[in-house]
Structures are given as C-alpha cells and as structure tokens.
Design an enzyme around this catalytic site. Structure first.
Site, PDB file in Angstrom:
ATOM      1  N   ARG A  33       1.023   4.075  -3.212  1.00 32.68           N
ATOM      2  CA  ARG A  33       0.794   5.508  -2.964  1.00 32.68           C
ATOM      3  C   ARG A  33       2.024   6.323  -3.351  1.00 32.68           C
ATOM      4  NH1 ARG A  33      -2.287   2.625   0.116  1.00 32.68           N
ATOM      5  NH2 ARG A  33      -4.203   3.377   1.106  1.00 32.68           N
ATOM      6  N   LYS A  71       1.883 -11.906  -5.999  1.00 35.68           N
ATOM      7  CA  LYS A  71       1.167 -10.630  -5.961  1.00 35.68           C
ATOM      8  C   LYS A  71       1.825  -9.637  -5.009  1.00 35.68           C
ATOM      9  CE  LYS A  71      -3.562  -8.960  -5.180  1.00 35.68           C
ATOM     10  NZ  LYS A  71      -3.829  -8.126  -6.332  1.00 35.68           N
ATOM     11  N   LYS A  97     -12.545  -8.754  -1.301  1.00 36.53           N
ATOM     12  CA  LYS A  97     -11.106  -8.657  -1.591  1.00 36.53           C
ATOM     13  C   LYS A  97     -10.798  -9.518  -2.823  1.00 36.53           C
ATOM     14  CE  LYS A  97      -9.948  -6.153   2.092  1.00 36.53           C
ATOM     15  NZ  LYS A  97      -9.101  -4.957   2.096  1.00 36.53           N
ATOM     16  N   ARG A 148     -14.240  -6.669  -9.020  1.00 39.98           N
ATOM     17  CA  ARG A 148     -14.189  -5.851  -7.802  1.00 39.98           C
ATOM     18  C   ARG A 148     -14.766  -4.461  -8.065  1.00 39.98           C
ATOM     19  NH1 ARG A 148      -8.447  -6.872  -4.930  1.00 39.98           N
ATOM     20  NH2 ARG A 148      -9.459  -5.708  -3.264  1.00 39.98           N
ATOM     21  N   SER A 203       0.819  -1.209   0.000  1.00 37.02           N
ATOM     22  CA  SER A 203       0.000   0.000   0.000  1.00 37.02           C
ATOM     23  C   SER A 203       0.856   1.264   0.000  1.00 37.02           C
ATOM     24  CB  SER A 203      -0.985   0.002   1.166  1.00 37.02           C
ATOM     25  OG  SER A 203      -0.419  -0.530   2.318  1.00 37.02           O
ATOM     26  N   ARG A 238     -12.823 -13.654   1.383  1.00 39.74           N
ATOM     27  CA  ARG A 238     -11.857 -14.251   2.313  1.00 39.74           C
ATOM     28  C   ARG A 238     -12.530 -14.906   3.512  1.00 39.74           C
ATOM     29  NH1 ARG A 238      -7.225  -9.588   1.857  1.00 39.74           N
ATOM     30  NH2 ARG A 238      -6.311 -10.407  -0.055  1.00 39.74           N
ATOM     31  N   SER A 270     -14.338   0.238   0.487  1.00 40.21           N
ATOM     32  CA  SER A 270     -12.885   0.291   0.392  1.00 40.21           C
ATOM     33  C   SER A 270     -12.387   1.695   0.696  1.00 40.21           C
ATOM     34  CB  SER A 270     -12.430  -0.113  -1.011  1.00 40.21           C
ATOM     35  OG  SER A 270     -11.048   0.133  -1.144  1.00 40.21           O
ATOM     36  N   SER A 271     -11.350   1.771   1.538  1.00 40.86           N
ATOM     37  CA  SER A 271     -10.739   3.069   1.844  1.00 40.86           C
ATOM     38  C   SER A 271      -9.955   3.597   0.642  1.00 40.86           C
ATOM     39  CB  SER A 271      -9.798   2.932   3.043  1.00 40.86           C
ATOM     40  OG  SER A 271      -8.743   2.031   2.728  1.00 40.86           O
ATOM     41  N   ASP A 316      -6.994  -7.099   6.605  1.00 40.77           N
ATOM     42  CA  ASP A 316      -6.099  -7.923   5.787  1.00 40.77           C
ATOM     43  C   ASP A 316      -5.409  -9.007   6.613  1.00 40.77           C
ATOM     44  OD1 ASP A 316      -6.616  -6.976   3.270  1.00 40.77           O
ATOM     45  OD2 ASP A 316      -4.856  -5.687   3.135  1.00 40.77           O
TER      46      ASP A 316
END
Length: 419
Positions: A18, A396, A326, A112, A14, A330, A158-159, A299
C-alpha cells in the site's frame, strides 16, 4: 528459561504494498522506512519502475518519486510475479494515468480471481480487456484517467479489491462513492484507510458506502510496521513450547488486524502482553482446544492449524472460506498435511476441525505457499523430522525465515532441523 528473545520481524507485506502505491501516487518524494524486502514487494517496486516511476532503494529505506498524473511512460508491460497486491493494485494505479499498459502474472497468480475489481473499473469507464480468461490476468488497459462517481463492489473474495478502489479515489477527477455488497478481511481495509490518512486523505464511511474525495495525496516519510502475519509463527512457537517471545514494533497502535492472533493464543492458555509498541507471548505449558471464527484474520488460520494437534481438545476454525482462494487452497492444504502427520481432521466449505494427537515426522506438501511452510515449521519445534518439499518458497514474504526460526529454537535450546 534464559533471556527473553526479541524477534526482529520483517516489515508488513500488506503495508509495504500500500505504501508503494500511495508513494507513487503522491505529490513529492516519499521515504519508506524499513519496508519489507521480499519477492512480492520487490516485484511491486519493479512494476512501478516498469511504469516509469523512480524508486531508489537503500537497505533500510526506499524513496519513491510520486507522480499524481500517473505513470511516466506512455506504454509498458508489467509482470506481477506471484504477488496479489501487485497484480491488483498496479493496474488500478495505471488506470488513473494516460497510456497503454499490459499486465501479466505467474501461473499461480493467473488462477487467482480479479473479476470484481475489473468489473468495477469498467463500470467507472476504464477501457480494460482480459486477454485470456475473463476476470484473470493477463489484461490490457488503455488508460485515459478516471472520472470517478458511484460504483458497486463485491469484496467477498478479497478485501484487496476494495483497497485498490479506495486508493484510486483521490486520483479520480471527482472522487469515488463505493457501495460494498460483501466484504472479507475487513481489518485490511482499516489498514488502507489509516494509511491514506497518513498521505493526507480522509475516507468517509456510512454503513456500506465509502466516500473518497478527489485532490490527490501528499508525500510523507512512512515507517512500515513489522508483519503481524509473520509474527504469528513466533508467537505460536512460544505458546507451543512453553517459552517466551517479544516482537518489538507491534503493539496497541498496530494497524494490522492479524495481531488479533495473540487473542486466540490467550484463549488457549498462553499469557499475552500487548504494550504500546511491543507484544510478548509466554507459553504456560497449557494449550486448550477451542472453536474460533477467523474470517478477519484468515492469514493466520494455517498457524493455528499447525499447533492445534498439541491442544488438549479439538480445535475448530470457522468462517475461513476465503482461505481457499489464496496462494493455494489453504484449508485443504492444512488438512492434507495434518493427515500426513497422522492427525485426525474434518473439513467443510468454510471450517476445519483438528483433533489432538502426537504428530509423526513427515514431509509437508507446500504447494509453493510460504504460509504453509512457516506454519508447519512451528509444529517442527515439537515434532523433529518434519521436512518440506519446497522450503524456499518463504522468499515471498520472509527470505530469512528458516535462519531466524533456527536461531530462536537454538536460543531456547530446542533441536530444530528447519528446512
């Protein structure tokens, strides 16, 4: 017990995503130190290159030539692979430029949701068209810069939607005022705000309104911290085997909320030390059952689910509805795999409860989800004979996971088949 293993965890996914966005948007050349090199982040860097940004890569650093005015090419096609950050951040970045840009993604990523973000971008005047299913990839943007102003956003799924808009703010002509109606994974937004500060932008917050000034970003040298979600497997491994592990680079000042997973391990009976720039977890041989709300560190829900059978009482994980959207569902994936191991499980819309038991060897169904593999690898330290239908999907976020985990187990003298 032998010496305490120091585990070198790859950079945060993450934070790397960003940092790539901010570097591309900034005025000047930014150097990213120890970024994550994985399928997702390579996909993001490749997407930037497709838009005409210059990204230079050496093994330990990436250099990005920022373009505050937006993509260098007047038209481009970008394939976002499986990466949610790529699929959500890059169209937002492109919208601030001038040109015609098309984005598509893998089948998994096409499923998604994007709708809350694309709705907000349209409310800001962005000419954006979904080519197949409304609110999903593929999409096309006819970009002409973004004026800015007020916008309302639902970030309950989702943020990343909010993060994308926050990072867009300084690229708009008059800044953004974002009213948030619902928010999941709030700590990830704190990461975004802290990182924007490193690139010279201060976000103001009053209640559920966030204000971002116009004026752009300054290039910088930015060190990417290790991935806290990835570290959770190594911390859990220590707790479940009664051994000890230290992760350097993650400590009191860590940006990532997922480091909070160690507090869950502490409640279960592990000893935890969080230093200035390192965290140590020591298993005590005791693992207690508990009830824990994990909305903000969702997560790491599969990590806890995979070690739950070894606790002395039921483990109930609540407020994790967002884990259903996700890479796979999950919550169901964890329940199904625990049942395959012979463990009693109950689930609801947003919770899972796992009863203590002795897992029996079985093949784990991964659904192509990296976190399912890495979580159940931890259970494999206590249950020889756990295998995976798709062990390679860890690429991933952590291509070298199986080797690193095998090395840890070997150092502890634990036989571990790995993948």
């Amino acid at each position: 017990m032998g010496s305490m293993p120091l585990v070198d965890i790859p950079g945060s996914k993450s934070v790397t995503a960003r940092a790539l966005f901010l570097a591309a948007a900034a005025d000047g050349v930014t150097t990213l130190v120890r970024p994550l090199r994985s399928d997702d982040t390579e996909g993001f860097a490749e997407g930037l290159a497709r838009l005409g940004y210059r990204v230079g890569r050496t093994p330990d650093t990436w250099q990005v030539d920022g373009r505050p005015q937006g993509p260098a090419l007047p038209e481009a096609e970008v394939y976002c692979r499986d990466g949610a950050t790529t699929a959500r951040f890059l169209p937002t970045l492109a919208a601030a430029g001038h040109g015609s840009y098309r984005f598509d993604a893998s089948e998994q990523m096409r499923r998604r949701p994007l709708a809350p973000l694309t709705r907000a971008l349209r409310d800001l005047g962005v000419d954006l068209r979904h080519e197949a299913a409304e609110g999903h990839h593929p999409l096309r943007i006819e970009a002409a810069g973004v004026e800015g102003g007020e916008v309302t956003l639902d970030a309950g799924q989702s943020s990343q939607y909010l993060t994308a808009l926050l990072m867009l703010g300084p690229l708009t002509r008059k800044g953004l005022r974002i009213r948030v109606t619902d928010l999941v994974s709030a700590p990830y937004v704190e990461i975004t705000i802290a990182m924007m500060r490193s690139f010279g932008v201060e976000v103001a917050r009053e209640g559920d309104v966030l204000t971002v000034p116009s004026g752009g970003y300054r290039a910088t040298t930015y060190a990417v911290e290790p991935d806290a979600s990835t570290a959770s497997y190594f911390f859990a491994a220590a707790a479940v085997t009664g051994r000890e592990v230290t992760v350097p680079g993650l400590g009191r000042g860590a940006l990532q909320g997922d480091l909070g997973f160690v507090d869950v391990l502490r409640r279960m009976g592990a000893e935890v030390e969080v230093g200035a720039d390192r965290t140590t977890v020591r298993g005590t041989g005791e693992l207690r059952g508990l009830t824990v709300a994990m909305r903000d560190i969702s997560d790491t829900m599969p990590t806890l689910a995979a070690i739950a059978p070894f606790a002395d009482g039921p483990v109930r994980i609540e407020d994790v509805a967002n884990t259903r959207v996700k890479e796979c569902d999950r919550l169901d994936a964890c329940a199904e795999n625990l049942r395959r191991l012979g463990i009693g499980v109950a689930t609801g819309d947003d919770w899972i409860e796992i009863r203590p038991g002795t897992p029996a060897p079985a093949e784990i169904r991964t659904y192509g989800d990296h976190r399912i593999v890495m979580s159940f690898a931890v259970a494999g330290l206590r249950t020889p004979g756990i295998s995976f239908d798709d062990p390679g999907c860890v690429k991933k976020t952590f291509p070298g996971f199986h080797e690193a985990f095998g090395e840890l187990a070997a150092g502890w003298g634990i036989p571990f088949a790995g993948a």
